[in-house]
Enzyme design. Structure first.
Site, PDB file in Angstrom:
ATOM      1  N   ASP A  47       0.872  -1.152   0.000  1.00  0.00           N
ATOM      2  CA  ASP A  47       0.000   0.000   0.000  1.00  0.00           C
ATOM      3  C   ASP A  47       0.922   1.217   0.000  1.00  0.00           C
ATOM      4  O   ASP A  47       2.103   1.114   0.331  1.00  0.00           O
ATOM      5  CB  ASP A  47      -0.865  -0.043   1.263  1.00  0.00           C
ATOM      6  CG  ASP A  47      -1.622   1.241   1.470  1.00  0.00           C
ATOM      7  OD1 ASP A  47      -2.173   1.761   0.488  1.00  0.00           O
ATOM      8  OD2 ASP A  47      -1.658   1.734   2.608  1.00  0.00           O
ATOM      9  N   ASP A  49      -0.256   5.122   0.677  1.00  0.00           N
ATOM     10  CA  ASP A  49      -0.603   6.129   1.674  1.00  0.00           C
ATOM     11  C   ASP A  49      -0.541   5.544   3.089  1.00  0.00           C
ATOM     12  O   ASP A  49      -1.123   4.498   3.368  1.00  0.00           O
ATOM     13  CB  ASP A  49      -2.011   6.669   1.421  1.00  0.00           C
ATOM     14  CG  ASP A  49      -2.105   7.464   0.127  1.00  0.00           C
ATOM     15  OD1 ASP A  49      -1.048   7.857  -0.396  1.00  0.00           O
ATOM     16  OD2 ASP A  49      -3.230   7.681  -0.360  1.00  0.00           O
TER      17      ASP A  49
END
EC number: 3.1.3.3
Length: 253
Positions: A47, A49
């Site tokens: 991922d 963010d």
């Protein structure tokens, strides 16, 4: 009404494990199995963010456009798994309505900050011949900027695409991208397994949509080094707060 497309990337964070055995030895064995999968993985998906970078890209864009507080609350609900990702993304972008110029100025004036340890971890994975992907529900322009810093090919970026009219005004986002909805990261992992015949794929992230990607991912590692999502911390069998923990795992083999 022709449109110009800019890509942004976003990661989904949700993972469902098989029911825990009531016997402690079984739980320990399961954790050891996850660690072995990580050490022998063909591919690792991150991922972006609040995982690879310290901030939430969409929140930073909202601040830049003057609607930071309202959008940050929407992000907390989305990452906590209480609303669907696509619904939250639609609402947030509808409030921000960023122009092409604003997006580019954000990247130039406030470039994303890498999370400590991520550069070393990605480099080590590359040295071991592991394919590294960035799978994010944020903005592709930002994620591609991050990928370049980490020597990750832009072809290994899976992200959302913002759309703009020719005058630069916001025109929506590409809702057909898998990362635009809950469950999208799992679809990306399924695609990667089919395309590259990976046998072991690991997903690392801070949120509910990342956890959700396993299965089809073979191992989920929850990350709480930037922000702790209560749901993820409680459900993830393997939860870390610094990437050095994963570097040490690789050194054991």
């Amino acid at each position: 009404m022709a449109q110009e497309t800019v890509h942004y990337s976003h990661s989904e964070k949700d993972f469902i494990l098989s029911p825990h055995s009531k016997k402690a030895p079984k739980r320990m064995a399961s954790l050891m199995e996850l660690k072995e999968i990580f050490r022998s993985a063909d591919a690792v998906c991150f991922d972006v963010d609040s995982t690879v970078i310290r901030e939430e890209g969409i929140d930073e864009l909202a601040k830049f456009c003057g609607v930071g507080d309202a959008v940050a609350e929407m992000t907390r609900r989305a990452m906590g798994g209480t609303v669907t990702f696509k619904a939250a993304l639609t609402a947030r972008l509808g409030l921000i309505r960023p122009s092409y110029e604003q997006v580019q100025k954000l990247i130039s004036d406030h470039p994303p900050e890498l999370t400590p340890g991520i550069r070393e971890l990605v480099s080590r994975l590359h040295q071991r011949g592991v394919q590294v992907f960035l799978v994010s529900g944020g903005f592709q322009s930002i994620v591609e900027h991050v990928a370049l810093q980490l020597n990750i090919p832009t072809a290994n970026v899976f992200a959302n695409r913002l759309k703009f009219y020719f005058n630069g005004e916001y025109a929506g986002f590409d809702e057909t991208q898998p990362t635009a909805e809950s469950g999208g990261k799992g679809k990306v992992i399924t695609h990667l397994k089919e395309q590259f015949h990976f046998k072991k794929v690991v997903m690392i992230g801070d949120g509910a949509t990342d956890m959700e990607a396993c299965p089809p991912g073979d191992c989920f590692i929850g990350f709480g080094g930037n922000v702790v999502r209560k749901q993820v911390k409680e459900k993830a069998k393997w939860y870390i707060t610094h990437f050095d923990e994963l570097l040490k795992e690789l050194e054991e083999r």
